[in-house]
Design a protein around this motif. Structure first.
Motif, PDB file in Angstrom:
ATOM      1  N   GLY A  78       0.797  -1.232   0.000  1.00 47.43           N
ATOM      2  CA  GLY A  78       0.000   0.000   0.000  1.00 47.43           C
ATOM      3  C   GLY A  78       0.824   1.273   0.000  1.00 47.43           C
ATOM      4  O   GLY A  78       2.004   1.284  -0.333  1.00 47.43           O
ATOM      5  N   GLY A  79       0.176   2.374   0.388  1.00 47.68           N
ATOM      6  CA  GLY A  79       0.833   3.675   0.428  1.00 47.68           C
ATOM      7  C   GLY A  79       1.900   3.723   1.517  1.00 47.68           C
ATOM      8  O   GLY A  79       1.921   2.895   2.424  1.00 47.68           O
ATOM      9  N   ALA A  80       2.794   4.698   1.401  1.00 51.15           N
ATOM     10  CA  ALA A  80       3.871   4.861   2.386  1.00 51.15           C
ATOM     11  C   ALA A  80       3.375   5.811   3.480  1.00 51.15           C
ATOM     12  O   ALA A  80       3.338   7.017   3.274  1.00 51.15           O
ATOM     13  CB  ALA A  80       5.108   5.407   1.702  1.00 51.15           C
ATOM     14  N   PRO A  81       3.001   5.289   4.649  1.00 53.64           N
ATOM     15  CA  PRO A  81       2.269   6.114   5.623  1.00 53.64           C
ATOM     16  C   PRO A  81       3.077   7.271   6.207  1.00 53.64           C
ATOM     17  O   PRO A  81       2.542   8.380   6.359  1.00 53.64           O
ATOM     18  CB  PRO A  81       1.869   5.117   6.716  1.00 53.64           C
ATOM     19  CG  PRO A  81       2.617   3.867   6.471  1.00 53.64           C
ATOM     20  CD  PRO A  81       3.088   3.872   5.056  1.00 53.64           C
ATOM     21  N   GLN A  82       4.338   7.048   6.533  1.00 54.63           N
ATOM     22  CA  GLN A  82       5.143   8.115   7.125  1.00 54.63           C
ATOM     23  C   GLN A  82       5.475   9.193   6.085  1.00 54.63           C
ATOM     24  O   GLN A  82       5.472  10.381   6.392  1.00 54.63           O
ATOM     25  CB  GLN A  82       6.417   7.545   7.750  1.00 54.63           C
ATOM     26  CG  GLN A  82       6.151   6.705   8.998  1.00 54.63           C
ATOM     27  CD  GLN A  82       5.529   7.523  10.113  1.00 54.63           C
ATOM     28  OE1 GLN A  82       5.977   8.631  10.415  1.00 54.63           O
ATOM     29  NE2 GLN A  82       4.488   6.983  10.738  1.00 54.63           N
ATOM     30  N   PHE A  83       5.750   8.774   4.876  1.00 55.39           N
ATOM     31  CA  PHE A  83       5.975   9.722   3.779  1.00 55.39           C
ATOM     32  C   PHE A  83       4.730  10.578   3.560  1.00 55.39           C
ATOM     33  O   PHE A  83       4.806  11.814   3.523  1.00 55.39           O
ATOM     34  CB  PHE A  83       6.337   8.946   2.507  1.00 55.39           C
ATOM     35  CG  PHE A  83       6.187   9.724   1.220  1.00 55.39           C
ATOM     36  CD1 PHE A  83       7.122  10.676   0.845  1.00 55.39           C
ATOM     37  CD2 PHE A  83       5.096   9.496   0.369  1.00 55.39           C
ATOM     38  CE1 PHE A  83       6.981  11.390  -0.342  1.00 55.39           C
ATOM     39  CE2 PHE A  83       4.955  10.203  -0.819  1.00 55.39           C
ATOM     40  CZ  PHE A  83       5.896  11.153  -1.169  1.00 55.39           C
ATOM     41  N   ASN A  84       3.578   9.905   3.433  1.00 58.43           N
ATOM     42  CA  ASN A  84       2.339  10.640   3.161  1.00 58.43           C
ATOM     43  C   ASN A  84       2.044  11.652   4.269  1.00 58.43           C
ATOM     44  O   ASN A  84       1.689  12.806   3.989  1.00 58.43           O
ATOM     45  CB  ASN A  84       1.164   9.663   3.029  1.00 58.43           C
ATOM     46  CG  ASN A  84       1.285   8.781   1.793  1.00 58.43           C
ATOM     47  OD1 ASN A  84       2.110   9.033   0.920  1.00 58.43           O
ATOM     48  ND2 ASN A  84       0.492   7.729   1.730  1.00 58.43           N
ATOM     49  N   ALA A  85       2.204  11.228   5.509  1.00 58.24           N
ATOM     50  CA  ALA A  85       1.917  12.106   6.644  1.00 58.24           C
ATOM     51  C   ALA A  85       2.888  13.292   6.666  1.00 58.24           C
ATOM     52  O   ALA A  85       2.486  14.435   6.908  1.00 58.24           O
ATOM     53  CB  ALA A  85       1.997  11.318   7.952  1.00 58.24           C
ATOM     54  N   ALA A  86       4.156  13.021   6.391  1.00 57.72           N
ATOM     55  CA  ALA A  86       5.169  14.084   6.440  1.00 57.72           C
ATOM     56  C   ALA A  86       4.937  15.110   5.330  1.00 57.72           C
ATOM     57  O   ALA A  86       5.114  16.314   5.541  1.00 57.72           O
ATOM     58  CB  ALA A  86       6.566  13.480   6.330  1.00 57.72           C
ATOM     59  N   VAL A  87       4.525  14.653   4.148  1.00 59.32           N
ATOM     60  CA  VAL A  87       4.262  15.586   3.046  1.00 59.32           C
ATOM     61  C   VAL A  87       3.056  16.455   3.385  1.00 59.32           C
ATOM     62  O   VAL A  87       3.089  17.677   3.215  1.00 59.32           O
ATOM     63  CB  VAL A  87       4.041  14.832   1.716  1.00 59.32           C
ATOM     64  CG1 VAL A  87       3.599  15.805   0.619  1.00 59.32           C
ATOM     65  CG2 VAL A  87       5.303  14.106   1.288  1.00 59.32           C
ATOM     66  N   ARG A  88       1.989  15.810   3.884  1.00 54.73           N
ATOM     67  CA  ARG A  88       0.771  16.574   4.189  1.00 54.73           C
ATOM     68  C   ARG A  88       1.025  17.611   5.272  1.00 54.73           C
ATOM     69  O   ARG A  88       0.446  18.682   5.276  1.00 54.73           O
ATOM     70  CB  ARG A  88      -0.371  15.634   4.611  1.00 54.73           C
ATOM     71  CG  ARG A  88      -0.977  14.851   3.460  1.00 54.73           C
ATOM     72  CD  ARG A  88      -2.357  14.317   3.820  1.00 54.73           C
ATOM     73  NE  ARG A  88      -2.390  13.630   5.099  1.00 54.73           N
ATOM     74  CZ  ARG A  88      -2.100  12.351   5.283  1.00 54.73           C
ATOM     75  NH1 ARG A  88      -1.735  11.618   4.260  1.00 54.73           N
ATOM     76  NH2 ARG A  88      -2.153  11.817   6.482  1.00 54.73           N
ATOM     77  N   ALA A  89       1.918  17.260   6.213  1.00 54.81           N
ATOM     78  CA  ALA A  89       2.218  18.179   7.315  1.00 54.81           C
ATOM     79  C   ALA A  89       3.308  19.179   6.934  1.00 54.81           C
ATOM     80  O   ALA A  89       3.660  20.052   7.734  1.00 54.81           O
ATOM     81  CB  ALA A  89       2.639  17.379   8.540  1.00 54.81           C
ATOM     82  N   GLY A  90       3.861  19.047   5.743  1.00 56.10           N
ATOM     83  CA  GLY A  90       4.922  19.960   5.324  1.00 56.10           C
ATOM     84  C   GLY A  90       6.235  19.747   6.070  1.00 56.10           C
ATOM     85  O   GLY A  90       7.075  20.645   6.128  1.00 56.10           O
TER      86      GLY A  90
END
Lengths: 271, 258
Positions: A78-90
């Motif tokens: 699936g998706g990369a959860p830590q990457f996705n969260a870090a991008v969304r949070a800037g």
């Protein structure tokens, strides 16, 4: 005396631009745990050309300031959860690319030229957000019409890391048909490699092995790490551990789960 | 055939039809249905004595011609040696634009997907790009994508030799007209209606007064999917291959093992 993985990890410092391979290309996961344990930060990751669990872990562990990549995902998990969260949070600076642009940047470094032109990309938001790329009119166009083309600047990482099946005592590393590993090595002055085992002989002495060998000229340091790509697979050697990849994907959905996974996993890697 | 055709088998045979006449098809990672459709197209080309179809399936060793690392797919496409390829998309819009990056304002946004992969290049290079997304809902089929990973069409004067050829979803098959630009509903998969597709689609598309149903595979093709294709797919997609039914045995007796 320092363990071999620690010796390699110690050559990666805070703030460095680090090239890492695609998930199926030979990812040095054991070395990655050692780098995380060393507690560095502000890395600029260059994914060649995409990233996976390794990148997600390094971002989650706070090592990464900037990421230059065509994608980050855990593949079937699936998706990369830590990457996705870090991008969304800037929390990480994003340099979205497309795979052949990363290859073009490395090719420019390999040739020692400032840029390489590539087709495509015009009128995409990928290009619109890459202020380090530029568009020129093809100076060699046949007619007088405009022919805009994108220039990708050379990518010069401070170091490249990967995992391969074997190396010999002269420092030659066998990379088979994974030629992007050579492209990574050509682009930097520091190439750190982990291998499953040492080859008893000279990889350059036999044409059959020499054709798939990255010569020691481009290799800075080598350490043995058996099953060093686990829980990812290594081509020609072993498949990925799908159950463990799913375990990580599940755990990394929350900061607490990620921290707990890494606490156990880093210990396992260091043992 | 005793067991009815499944929704996945309709998609697989639809892909094989879209690939007819191609010589070299590349399939990206994490694409079991496109891989199955491409393998079926190869098998059908053999049985129908058409020109040989080569496949390069990323992540496969047995069905892959590349020896020059991960750059070779893109070089091969740039040399004009790849006739067809597949792109998905978190969002696909009515102009054929594809978004693989995320929803909302870039870069933070509200949803982040993996990234554009090779789309921003391959969409310009490969003549027959098949947009494939099983989920056909208003959140995927949008009026306008939030981020253009790869544009469906390009302005005049922009170098381009490839682009969208068709859009295949879990509900139907659309063709693409680059001059409008826009999609045209060609067939509806069994169990779906024009109303159902219109409600699930955020962009306008053209359609005939009566849209025909996507034809199911004939018995011989179905046997290929459940036999040879299932076996070929096992190396790269064991879980998905297991979901394809086993081909019925030719007789009640099992073949003696050699």
């Amino acid at each position: 005396m320092q363990d071999p993985l620690g010796r390699l990890a110690a050559q990666i410092g805070s703030g460095m631009k680090l090239a890492v391979p695609v998930d199926y290309g030979g990812v040095p996961m054991a070395l990655t745990r050692a780098i995380i344990a060393a507690g560095i930060d502000d890395l600029h990751l260059v994914c060649v050309p995409t990233g996976g669990m390794q990148v997600d872990m390094m971002i989650g562990a706070g090592l990464v300031k900037t990421i230059e990549t065509s994608a980050v995902s855990l593949g079937e998990a699936g998706g990369a959860p830590q990457f996705n969260a870090a991008v969304r949070a800037g929390r990480v600076a994003m340099m979205d690319a497309t795979c052949p642009a990363i290859h073009a940047g490395l090719l420019a470094a390999q040739k020692g030229v400032p840029f390489v032109p590539i087709r495509g990309l015009i009128e995409t938001d990928v290009l619109a957000n890459r202020l380090d790329w530029c568009v020129i009119n093809n100076p060699m166009a046949d007619d007088t019409g405009d022919d805009p083309i994108v220039l990708i600047p050379a990518i010069h990482p401070d170091a490249a890391i990967f995992h391969a099946p074997m190396a010999d005592r002269f420092g030659n590393v066998w990379i088979g048909r994974r030629r992007e590993l050579a492209a990574m090595a050509y682009s930097t002055k520091t190439t750190l490699v982990t291998v499953e085992r040492m080859f008893d002989g000279d990889l350059m002495a036999d044409e059959m092995t020499a054709a798939g060998t990255l010569p020691a000229l481009y290799v800075t340091d080598v350490a043995v790490a058996a099953r060093g790509a686990w829980p990812l697979g290594l081509w020609g050697e072993y498949d990925g551990d799908v159950a463990e990849q799913h375990r990580y994907a599940q755990a990394a959905r929350t900061p607490e789960g990620f921290a707990a996974y890494m606490a156990s996993d880093v210990r396992a890697g260091a043992a | 055939m005793s067991t009815p055709t499944t929704a996945h088998e309709i998609l697989i045979v639809s892909i094989a039809r879209l690939l007819r006449g191609t010589r070299h098809v590349a399939v990206g990672a994490a694409s079991p249905i496109p891989a199955a459709g491409a393998m079926l197209a190869r098998a059908l080309a053999e049985t129908q004595d058409e020109p040989k179809l080569r496949l390069s399936i990323l992540g496969s060793v047995a069905h892959n011609f590349f020896t020059n690392g991960s750059a070779e797919l893109f070089d091969c496409a740039a040399q004009g040696r790849i006739d067809a390829f597949f792109l998905g998309g978190g969002q696909i819009d009515g102009s054929g634009n594809v978004n693989l990056v995320g929803v909302g304002d870039y870069p933070e946004g509200t949803v982040r997907w993996p990234g554009s992969f090779g789309s921003a290049f391959l969409y310009f290079q490969i003549p027959r790009v098949i947009l494939f997304r099983e989920e056909h809902t208003p959140r995927v089929m949008v009026e306008k994508v939030d981020f253009i990973s790869a544009p469906g069409v390009s302005s005049e004067g922009i170098w381009r030799k490839g682009g969208p050829h068709a859009l295949l979803t879990g509900k139907g098959l659309f063709g693409f007209d680059a001059t409008r630009p826009g999609f045209h509903l060609q067939t509806l998969h069994p169990g779906h209606t024009l109303e159902d597709v219109t409600a699930a689609t955020g962009f306008r598309f053209s359609h005939a007064h009566a849209t025909p149903e996507t034809p199911p595979p004939d018995a011989a093709t179905l046997a290929l999917i459940r036999g040879r294709i299932r076996d070929e797919l096992h190396e790269s997609y064991p879980d998905f291959a297991a979901t394809l039914r086993t081909a019925p045995l030719p007789s009640p007796l099992k073949e003696p093992s050699s």
